[in-house]
Design an enzyme around this catalytic site. Sequence first.
Site, PDB file in Angstrom:
ATOM      1  CD  GLU A 154      -6.117  -8.451 -41.102  1.00 11.51           C
ATOM      2  OE1 GLU A 154      -6.004  -7.728 -40.101  1.00 11.51           O
ATOM      3  OE2 GLU A 154      -6.112  -8.019 -42.262  1.00 11.51           O
ATOM      4  CE  LYS A 157      -6.257   0.518 -33.971  1.00 13.39           C
ATOM      5  NZ  LYS A 157      -6.993  -0.512 -33.202  1.00 13.39           N
ATOM      6  CD  GLU A 158       0.272  -1.621 -42.088  1.00 21.55           C
ATOM      7  OE1 GLU A 158       1.444  -1.194 -42.043  1.00 21.55           O
ATOM      8  OE2 GLU A 158      -0.350  -1.791 -43.145  1.00 21.55           O
ATOM      9  CB  CYS A 266      -6.331  -2.312 -45.127  1.00 18.72           C
ATOM     10  SG  CYS A 266      -5.330  -3.577 -44.316  1.00 18.72           S
ATOM     11  CE  LYS A 269      -5.277  -5.596 -50.018  1.00 19.01           C
ATOM     12  NZ  LYS A 269      -6.331  -6.525 -49.562  1.00 19.01           N
ATOM     13  NE  ARG A 334       1.735  -2.558 -48.156  1.00 20.90           N
ATOM     14  CZ  ARG A 334       1.462  -3.723 -47.577  1.00 20.90           C
ATOM     15  NH1 ARG A 334       1.139  -4.776 -48.318  1.00 20.90           N
ATOM     16  NH2 ARG A 334       1.525  -3.840 -46.264  1.00 20.90           N
TER      17      ARG A 334
END
Length: 444
Positions: A154, A157-158, A266, A269, A334
Site C-alpha cells: 500500500e 498517506k495518513e 511508516c 520504522k 507514533r
Amino acid sequence: MNVTIFGSGYVGLVTGACLAEVGNHVICMDVDQDKIERLNNGEIPIYEPGLDDLIARNVEIGRIEFTTDLQKAVGHGLFQMIAVGTPPGEDGSADLQYVVAVAEAIGENMDEYKIVIDKSTVPVGTAGKVRERINAALKVRNKAIEFDVVSNPEFLKEGAAIDDFMKPDRIIIGTDNPRTTELLRMLYTPFNRNHDRIIAMDIPSAELTKYAANAMLATKISFMNEMSNIAERVGADIEQVRQGIGSDHRIGFQFIYPGCGYGGSCFPKDVRALSRTAKSIGYEAKVLDAVEATNDQQKEKLFEKISQFYSGDLKGKVFALWGLSFKPRTDDMREAPSRRLLERLIAEGASVRAYDPVAIDEAKHLYPDTQGLEFCETADDALKGANALAIVTEWKDFWSPDFGNLAVQLSDKAIFDGRNLYEPGALKPFGLRYFAIGRGEMLA
C-alpha cells in the site's frame, strides 16, 4: 469479487472500505474482539477523514462486514489480504510474527484456490515465508491445494488515504504467476480507468519498492533538515533556499519542508527495517543510517532553542504546545516530534498546555495523569498563563493566528516554530521573538 482482509487497523480498514465502495464484498477479520464489536457498532478506531462515512454506507448496504470468525474469513475471499502490523523488533527489524500467524491460519482453513496478498509493509523475502508457512499447514492437513502469494504494497498517506486508494499514483503487483497478475488487474480495474497505473514486477522487487519509496521520502526530509542546520550557522534563510531548489523540476517542492523531524507509523520504522535488512546481508546502508540519525537529532531542535532562550532554566515555565499528531489530518502520535518535546520540557520542570484538533484523545491515552501536562480544548485556551508557544504540527488552524493576542497572552513574547509557518515580518509589529527552523532568530 469476494475479498478477505486480515487486520482492521489503518491499512485494513481503508483498503476494505475502498474495495467495498466499488462493489466488492469485503470481510475484515481481526482477533481483537473489542475492536470488532466497536466496528459493528459503527465506531471507527482510527481517525481518517471520510473513512467513517465510507464504512457506514457500505455496512448499511451489506458490502463490508467485520468478524473474529477465522474460518468464515478464510472461506469467504478469493483474495486473502494480509494487512496486520509489522512493528519494529528490538533491533529495528520488522517483526513478522503476525504476518506468518495469518499465513498459517489461511493454510489451516483453506479448502480451495486462494490468492494471498501481502499488503503489510514487509522485508524482501516475506512472500517466501508466507508461502512456506501455508505449505506447512497444508502438509499437516495432508492437503494439496493450489494458492499464489502476491506482494501488493500500500502507498497510503495518513490524512489522504481514501484519495490515495481511489486515485493511486501506481498499483504495484509483485507475482510469479501471470494468471494472478490478471486477476489482480480485474480487482483493481475501478481504480485504473483513467490510465494504466499497474506496474507488474517480480515479488522481491515489489517488496523492496515499498521500503525504497518511504526511505527516499524520509531522505528528502532529513536532507532538508540538514541544510536548515547549515543555514542557521551561515546566516541563510532555509525558506528562501527551499524556494530556490524546489523550482528545479528534478527536485520539486514535495517533502523538502524543513522542520522538527518526521514521525508516524511508516518512515521511522521502515528506514530502520531497511537498514537492518541491509546489515543482515552484509551491507552497511550508510545513507539510511544517516537519515535516521539526522531525524533523531532534529527532534531535539525545538527543545534546544527553548533551553538556550531560557539559559537552561526551565523550572516553573509554562509552554503552550500547538500540535500533537506527527502531521495534520491524523491522530497518529507514533514517534511524533511533539512527544520528544513535551517529555523533555516536563523532565526539566516545565509545564505544558497542549492542544491538537484531533489527537487529544490519543494523547490522553499515551499520557494518563502525567504531572505537568494539561490538555486544552482550543488553541487559545492553551495560551493561558503560558510563557511561550511551541508549534510542532502544521495544522491549518495555526496558519493565521491573532498575533496581537499571542503577544498579550505569552508573557515572554516568544514563539518556537517547528514548521516555519509564519513570515517573520508579520510578527514584527507585535514585538514577538520568533525562533524557526533554519532561519536563526527572527527578532522583532
